[in-house]
Design an enzyme around this catalytic site. Structure first.
Site, PDB file in Angstrom:
ATOM      1  N   HIS A  58      53.972  36.396  46.222  1.00  9.00           N
ATOM      2  CA  HIS A  58      55.279  36.853  46.606  1.00  9.00           C
ATOM      3  C   HIS A  58      55.443  37.813  48.087  1.00  9.00           C
ATOM      4  O   HIS A  58      56.451  38.155  48.403  1.00  9.00           O
ATOM      5  CB  HIS A  58      55.926  37.781  45.660  1.00  9.00           C
ATOM      6  CG  HIS A  58      56.195  37.223  44.232  1.00  9.00           C
ATOM      7  ND1 HIS A  58      57.000  36.164  44.311  1.00  9.00           N
ATOM      8  CD2 HIS A  58      55.438  37.606  43.110  1.00  9.00           C
ATOM      9  CE1 HIS A  58      57.385  35.809  42.910  1.00  9.00           C
ATOM     10  NE2 HIS A  58      56.083  36.473  42.397  1.00  9.00           N
TER      11      HIS A  58
ATOM     12  N   LYS B 293      56.202  24.724  40.897  1.00 14.09           N
ATOM     13  CA  LYS B 293      56.942  25.927  40.465  1.00 14.09           C
ATOM     14  C   LYS B 293      58.412  25.636  40.774  1.00 14.09           C
ATOM     15  O   LYS B 293      58.819  25.406  41.723  1.00 14.09           O
ATOM     16  CB  LYS B 293      56.313  27.099  41.105  1.00 14.09           C
ATOM     17  CG  LYS B 293      57.117  28.438  40.466  1.00 14.09           C
ATOM     18  CD  LYS B 293      56.237  29.672  40.920  1.00 14.09           C
ATOM     19  CE  LYS B 293      56.834  30.921  40.457  1.00 14.09           C
ATOM     20  NZ  LYS B 293      56.038  32.178  41.071  1.00 14.09           N
TER      21      LYS B 293
ATOM     22  N   HIS C 169      54.737  42.487  39.321  1.00 12.82           N
ATOM     23  CA  HIS C 169      55.526  41.369  38.962  1.00 12.82           C
ATOM     24  C   HIS C 169      56.988  41.441  39.608  1.00 12.82           C
ATOM     25  O   HIS C 169      57.521  42.494  39.803  1.00 12.82           O
ATOM     26  CB  HIS C 169      55.830  41.261  37.457  1.00 12.82           C
ATOM     27  CG  HIS C 169      56.797  40.400  36.877  1.00 12.82           C
ATOM     28  ND1 HIS C 169      56.510  38.931  36.842  1.00 12.82           N
ATOM     29  CD2 HIS C 169      58.166  40.311  36.428  1.00 12.82           C
ATOM     30  CE1 HIS C 169      57.669  38.495  36.376  1.00 12.82           C
ATOM     31  NE2 HIS C 169      58.492  39.271  35.868  1.00 12.82           N
TER      32      HIS C 169
END
Length: 145
Positions: free
Chosen positions: A39, A67, A142
């Site tokens: 990310h 993905k 996350h």
């Protein structure tokens, strides 16, 4: 006998460092490292389909399957880590370890796939993200939204 003594000293040193908080357990580090890999792109501007296609492949998110969706954050790591200092909010999974902040992002959405090729469309924006944080000190682990 000397080997046993050396191993004992090494174990004692490691436990001391863990107790002082100078070494984080590997599960926390590996989750943080995965967050960074998936990310964070602090130096990239993103925003183009070519960017998404390149980064998704480079960061290992096209194998073994494409993905479906991924977000890259383009702010510096200090700004991203600082989101963990914002007030706690509820995560999608019901945990209460999420935090929100506004950052520059590129959202990459799968548009086509073939056996050897994943193709992505890009959307760049500045928007609110929700990040789950863990550890001491808190680090992002996350991307919740």
């Amino acid at each position: 006998m000397a080997l046993l003594k050396n191993l004992s000293l090494l174990l004692l040193s490691l436990l001391t460092l863990l107790g002082l908080g100078l070494v984080q357990p590997s599960y926390g580090q590996s989750t943080y490292q995965r967050f960074l890999r998936e990310h964070v792109d602090s130096t990239g501007k993103g925003g183009t389909d070519l960017y998404c296609n390149t980064m998704m492949e480079r960061r290992g998110m096209t194998r073994p399957r494409c993905k479906q969706f991924n977000t890259f954050i383009h702010d510096n790591i200090g700004t991203i880590n600082n989101i963990c200092n914002a007030p706690n909010i509820r995560c999608k999974n019901g945990n209460n370890n999420c935090h929100a902040g506004v950052v520059r992002v590129t959202d990459c959405r799968l548009t086509a796939r073939s056996p050897q090729n994943c193709r992505y469309g890009a959307r760049a924006s500045s928007r609110r993200v929700v990040i789950a944080c863990e550890g001491n000190p808190l680090v992002p682990v996350h991307l919740d939204s």
